[in-house]
Design a protein around this motif. Structure first.
Motif, PDB file in Angstrom:
ATOM      1  N   ALA A 164       0.852  -1.155  -0.024  1.00 51.06           N
ATOM      2  CA  ALA A 164       0.070  -0.098   0.009  1.00 51.06           C
ATOM      3  C   ALA A 164       0.872   1.324   0.139  1.00 51.06           C
ATOM      4  N   ILE A 165       1.939   1.287   0.651  1.00 52.52           N
ATOM      5  CA  ILE A 165       2.857   2.401   0.802  1.00 52.52           C
ATOM      6  C   ILE A 165       3.474   2.639  -0.458  1.00 52.52           C
ATOM      7  N   THR A 166       4.065   1.638  -1.194  1.00 51.60           N
ATOM      8  CA  THR A 166       4.749   1.676  -2.543  1.00 51.60           C
ATOM      9  C   THR A 166       3.697   2.057  -3.434  1.00 51.60           C
ATOM     10  N   VAL A 167       2.380   1.659  -3.536  1.00 54.64           N
ATOM     11  CA  VAL A 167       1.525   2.049  -4.617  1.00 54.64           C
ATOM     12  C   VAL A 167       1.248   3.407  -4.110  1.00 54.64           C
ATOM     13  N   ALA A 168       1.114   3.819  -2.756  1.00 55.57           N
ATOM     14  CA  ALA A 168       0.799   5.497  -2.721  1.00 55.57           C
ATOM     15  C   ALA A 168       1.922   6.414  -3.155  1.00 55.57           C
ATOM     16  N   ALA A 198       3.944  10.132  -7.004  1.00 59.09           N
ATOM     17  CA  ALA A 198       5.090  10.587  -7.752  1.00 59.09           C
ATOM     18  C   ALA A 198       4.798  11.565  -9.298  1.00 59.09           C
ATOM     19  N   PRO A 199       5.524  12.624  -9.346  1.00 60.35           N
ATOM     20  CA  PRO A 199       5.317  13.305 -10.563  1.00 60.35           C
ATOM     21  C   PRO A 199       5.241  12.534 -12.046  1.00 60.35           C
ATOM     22  N   ALA A 200       4.620  12.870 -12.650  1.00 59.49           N
ATOM     23  CA  ALA A 200       4.438  12.181 -14.073  1.00 59.49           C
ATOM     24  C   ALA A 200       5.605  11.897 -14.892  1.00 59.49           C
ATOM     25  N   ASP A 201       6.475  13.239 -15.053  1.00 65.12           N
ATOM     26  CA  ASP A 201       7.653  13.084 -15.624  1.00 65.12           C
ATOM     27  C   ASP A 201       8.927  13.107 -14.673  1.00 65.12           C
ATOM     28  N   PRO A 248      12.350   6.549  -0.412  1.00 66.36           N
ATOM     29  CA  PRO A 248      11.363   6.353   0.381  1.00 66.36           C
ATOM     30  C   PRO A 248      10.714   4.829   0.278  1.00 66.36           C
ATOM     31  N   VAL A 249      10.589   4.162  -0.768  1.00 61.37           N
ATOM     32  CA  VAL A 249      10.572   2.672  -1.074  1.00 61.37           C
ATOM     33  C   VAL A 249      11.496   1.883  -0.197  1.00 61.37           C
ATOM     34  N   LEU A 250      12.993   2.262  -0.653  1.00 63.89           N
ATOM     35  CA  LEU A 250      13.872   1.546  -0.037  1.00 63.89           C
ATOM     36  C   LEU A 250      13.724   1.662   1.556  1.00 63.89           C
TER      37      LEU A 250
END
Length: 178
Positions: free
Chosen positions: A13-17, A22-25, A37-39
């Protein structure tokens, strides 16, 4: 395994959020802002899983030690019971053998004394008065001594098997006051 399911779902859930926020570009540094943050969340989740697994293994080892301790105590108690039973049976067999041997010896001694008394009586009937009386008194005295010795042995055995403990008395000590 169900202990790890909430952690896995939370990590996802945190990874998906983070990916959705995250910005598009994403440029070179943009991917780094998403990856760090994912790490960190992944490392924290891994430490959480490690602590949970260590706690689970400690509980399993503790339960196993308790189980072994109970089993060891049960084996010790059973061994003591078996030992006491064997000792009791051996004592009973010994006492039975002693009684049987004593009875056989008493019968033999009794027959010897009866034979001596019979010979003494026969001598009295055949007019050998002095020799007959001597034979009868000897047999009677020997039988009396034998009976006294048997009574002393029984009294001694009763004293040894009695449950009342005797206090030791010092030599040259005055008798206890009543």
């Amino acid at each position: 395994m169900l202990k790890f399911l909430p952690g896995i779902l939370l990590l996802q859930a945190i990874t998906v959020a983070l990916v959705l926020l995250a910005p598009a570009d994403l440029t070179a540094w943009g991917w780094l802002r998403l990856f760090i943050p994912v790490l960190i969340v992944g490392l924290l989740t891994a430490f959480w899983f490690n602590a949970s697994a260590a706690h689970h293994s400690k509980d399993a080892i503790s339960n196993l030690k308790e189980s072994h301790a109970r089993e060891r105590e049960a084996l010790r108690i059973n061994a003591e019971r078996a030992k006491a039973k064997v000792m009791k049976e051996a004592h009973q067999e010994t006492m039975q053998e002693v009684r049987r041997t004593s009875t056989q010896a008493n019968i033999k001694v009794g027959m010897a004394f009866a034979g001596a008394a019979g010979i003494g009586g026969l001598l009295l009937l055949t007019q050998f008065m002095t020799l007959g009386l001597l034979m009868l008194t000897t047999a009677g005295g020997a039988l009396g001594g034998y009976v006294v010795r048997i009574r002393q042995e029984k009294a001694k055995a009763n004293v040894l098997t009695s449950t009342s403990p005797n206090k030791p008395r010092l030599i040259n000590a005055s008798p206890p006051a009543k």
